[in-house]
Write a protein that holds these residues in place. Sequence first.
Motif, PDB file in Angstrom:
ATOM      1  N   GLY A 139       0.823  -1.203   0.000  1.00 26.27           N
ATOM      2  CA  GLY A 139       0.000   0.000   0.000  1.00 26.27           C
ATOM      3  C   GLY A 139       0.857   1.254   0.000  1.00 26.27           C
ATOM      4  O   GLY A 139       0.550   2.241  -0.683  1.00 26.27           O
ATOM      5  N   ARG A 140       1.950   1.229   0.756  1.00 28.70           N
ATOM      6  CA  ARG A 140       2.876   2.360   0.803  1.00 28.70           C
ATOM      7  C   ARG A 140       3.543   2.570  -0.558  1.00 28.70           C
ATOM      8  O   ARG A 140       3.795   3.703  -0.972  1.00 28.70           O
ATOM      9  N   VAL A 141       3.829   1.465  -1.264  1.00 32.54           N
ATOM     10  CA  VAL A 141       4.444   1.599  -2.593  1.00 32.54           C
ATOM     11  C   VAL A 141       3.471   2.244  -3.567  1.00 32.54           C
ATOM     12  O   VAL A 141       3.834   3.155  -4.321  1.00 32.54           O
ATOM     13  N   PHE A 142       2.207   1.797  -3.558  1.00 31.57           N
ATOM     14  CA  PHE A 142       1.204   2.407  -4.436  1.00 31.57           C
ATOM     15  C   PHE A 142       1.061   3.900  -4.142  1.00 31.57           C
ATOM     16  O   PHE A 142       0.882   4.709  -5.062  1.00 31.57           O
ATOM     17  N   ALA A 143       1.137   4.276  -2.869  1.00 31.01           N
ATOM     18  CA  ALA A 143       1.024   5.697  -2.507  1.00 31.01           C
ATOM     19  C   ALA A 143       2.131   6.510  -3.152  1.00 31.01           C
ATOM     20  O   ALA A 143       1.901   7.629  -3.644  1.00 31.01           O
ATOM     21  N   GLN A 144       3.336   5.968  -3.173  1.00 30.34           N
ATOM     22  CA  GLN A 144       4.472   6.708  -3.726  1.00 30.34           C
ATOM     23  C   GLN A 144       4.507   6.668  -5.258  1.00 30.34           C
ATOM     24  O   GLN A 144       4.977   7.617  -5.893  1.00 30.34           O
ATOM     25  N   LEU A 153      -4.662   8.477  -5.766  1.00 29.27           N
ATOM     26  CA  LEU A 153      -4.830   7.258  -4.983  1.00 29.27           C
ATOM     27  C   LEU A 153      -5.758   7.479  -3.796  1.00 29.27           C
ATOM     28  O   LEU A 153      -5.646   8.478  -3.086  1.00 29.27           O
ATOM     29  N   ILE A 154      -6.660   6.518  -3.596  1.00 26.51           N
ATOM     30  CA  ILE A 154      -7.468   6.449  -2.388  1.00 26.51           C
ATOM     31  C   ILE A 154      -7.049   5.180  -1.644  1.00 26.51           C
ATOM     32  O   ILE A 154      -7.171   4.075  -2.181  1.00 26.51           O
ATOM     33  N   SER A 159      -7.797   1.653  10.385  1.00 25.67           N
ATOM     34  CA  SER A 159      -7.640   2.566  11.518  1.00 25.67           C
ATOM     35  C   SER A 159      -6.927   3.816  11.044  1.00 25.67           C
ATOM     36  O   SER A 159      -6.397   3.867   9.922  1.00 25.67           O
ATOM     37  N   GLU A 160      -6.887   4.816  11.902  1.00 25.42           N
ATOM     38  CA  GLU A 160      -6.214   6.076  11.594  1.00 25.42           C
ATOM     39  C   GLU A 160      -4.697   5.982  11.714  1.00 25.42           C
ATOM     40  O   GLU A 160      -3.993   6.940  11.409  1.00 25.42           O
ATOM     41  N   ALA A 161      -4.182   4.814  12.153  1.00 31.06           N
ATOM     42  CA  ALA A 161      -2.759   4.692  12.487  1.00 31.06           C
ATOM     43  C   ALA A 161      -1.839   5.039  11.323  1.00 31.06           C
ATOM     44  O   ALA A 161      -0.727   5.537  11.527  1.00 31.06           O
ATOM     45  N   HIS A 162      -2.288   4.777  10.084  1.00 31.89           N
ATOM     46  CA  HIS A 162      -1.413   4.980   8.924  1.00 31.89           C
ATOM     47  C   HIS A 162      -1.699   6.266   8.163  1.00 31.89           C
ATOM     48  O   HIS A 162      -1.006   6.573   7.194  1.00 31.89           O
ATOM     49  N   THR A 163      -2.724   7.005   8.567  1.00 28.39           N
ATOM     50  CA  THR A 163      -3.177   8.149   7.775  1.00 28.39           C
ATOM     51  C   THR A 163      -2.084   9.186   7.571  1.00 28.39           C
ATOM     52  O   THR A 163      -1.817   9.609   6.440  1.00 28.39           O
ATOM     53  N   GLU A 164      -1.429   9.591   8.642  1.00 29.33           N
ATOM     54  CA  GLU A 164      -0.432  10.655   8.530  1.00 29.33           C
ATOM     55  C   GLU A 164       0.724  10.252   7.625  1.00 29.33           C
ATOM     56  O   GLU A 164       1.157  11.029   6.759  1.00 29.33           O
ATOM     57  N   GLU A 165       1.211   9.014   7.782  1.00 31.02           N
ATOM     58  CA  GLU A 165       2.330   8.583   6.948  1.00 31.02           C
ATOM     59  C   GLU A 165       1.923   8.477   5.492  1.00 31.02           C
ATOM     60  O   GLU A 165       2.664   8.899   4.589  1.00 31.02           O
ATOM     61  N   LEU A 166       0.742   7.933   5.216  1.00 32.71           N
ATOM     62  CA  LEU A 166       0.302   7.796   3.840  1.00 32.71           C
ATOM     63  C   LEU A 166       0.139   9.154   3.166  1.00 32.71           C
ATOM     64  O   LEU A 166       0.493   9.335   1.997  1.00 32.71           O
ATOM     65  N   GLN A 167      -0.372  10.112   3.884  1.00 32.48           N
ATOM     66  CA  GLN A 167      -0.505  11.450   3.311  1.00 32.48           C
ATOM     67  C   GLN A 167       0.867  12.075   3.062  1.00 32.48           C
ATOM     68  O   GLN A 167       1.064  12.766   2.064  1.00 32.48           O
ATOM     69  N   ARG A 168       1.802  11.793   3.951  1.00 30.72           N
ATOM     70  CA  ARG A 168       3.168  12.295   3.740  1.00 30.72           C
ATOM     71  C   ARG A 168       3.794  11.666   2.503  1.00 30.72           C
ATOM     72  O   ARG A 168       4.561  12.312   1.780  1.00 30.72           O
ATOM     73  N   ALA A 172      -3.763  10.930  -2.183  1.00 33.65           N
ATOM     74  CA  ALA A 172      -4.774  11.978  -2.128  1.00 33.65           C
ATOM     75  C   ALA A 172      -5.727  11.809  -0.955  1.00 33.65           C
ATOM     76  O   ALA A 172      -6.050  12.766  -0.262  1.00 33.65           O
ATOM     77  N   HIS A 173      -6.206  10.583  -0.720  1.00 32.83           N
ATOM     78  CA  HIS A 173      -7.244  10.385   0.281  1.00 32.83           C
ATOM     79  C   HIS A 173      -6.999   9.104   1.068  1.00 32.83           C
ATOM     80  O   HIS A 173      -6.508   8.117   0.527  1.00 32.83           O
ATOM     81  N   VAL A 174      -7.390   9.118   2.347  1.00 34.74           N
ATOM     82  CA  VAL A 174      -7.420   7.917   3.172  1.00 34.74           C
ATOM     83  C   VAL A 174      -8.845   7.722   3.667  1.00 34.74           C
ATOM     84  O   VAL A 174      -9.469   8.665   4.172  1.00 34.74           O
TER      85      VAL A 174
END
Length: 312
Positions: A139-144, A153-154, A159-168, A172-174
């Motif tokens: 999932g992190r690879v797809f984000a980048q 990417l959505i 959980s909210e645990a990954h939201t901040e890192e994924l946005q970084r 676009a959206h979590v």
Amino acid sequence: MLEIRRTPVVPPGPGEIRVRMLARPINPSDLIPVRGAYAHRIALPAVPGYEGVGIVEETGPSVPPELLGRRVLPLRGEGTWQESVLAPAGLAIPVPPDIPDETAAQLYINPVTAWAVCGALRLKYGDTLVVNAGGSAIGRVFAQLAAVFNYELIAVTRSEAHTEELQRLGLAHVIVTAGTPLREAVLSKTGGRGATAAVDSIGGPDGAALAGCVRPGGTVFSIGLLSGVPADWAALSRLYRVDARPFWLRHWIRHASTADWFGAFEEIMELVRDGRLSLMKIAAGFGLDEVHAAVAAFESGRAGKILLTGGR
């Protein structure tokens, strides 16, 4: 069941190399054959492990001697959870000196799968991709890769645990599924159109819900089965008028040309060296003789990658 065994060292044959392994990550796909789920195509007993990095310590006939001492990814050969592996020299991927072992060991399964999926989906500017298990390694690879292929990417998480890192990382959206109807959330973020395509890593009801987020005529690829429950992709294709089906890395490999094979790694390593693609941080390292503890650490859900290092 995992057992530690001693086996004779077999010299490399024509076109082969023997690679002394330095590091191998534990991935969900490594444990599937261990549990017997791939018994129809993997004869047991077998050595697990699909990726890792090592040093060429012996070459077979017709192999260029300059490979000796080189750090490589010994892919499409034996299982990597052993001290040394035999692999085809012509398919080994040389690793640049500025990529550390813990990163090099992760360059295959998740990055190449995501790269191949983006290519197969022909993602481009204006497309929207929705993926579940958004906080996972892939999932992190797809984000980048969103910035590389110019898609939006959505990421769907539990959980909210990954939201901040994924946005970084640039997505676009979590969407956090707890208490959120997934289809309505995706339609809201796509102006009512739905996503262009989706990638499912979970299967079961989660995969079915994801298929319902794709607009008619779109594509859904199933790349994993974290739930252990297959989705009925044929029925979902009819229900939502989408092309929903499994995407297996091994099938992509079978049909990829040598240029495609090396080209994918060249592009991925360039992204890593440029800082545009970062892979998972290492949570813990274990020797091969600690493999049972390593698997237990992996199954505990510890954040970060679990690495098997060196030999016994």
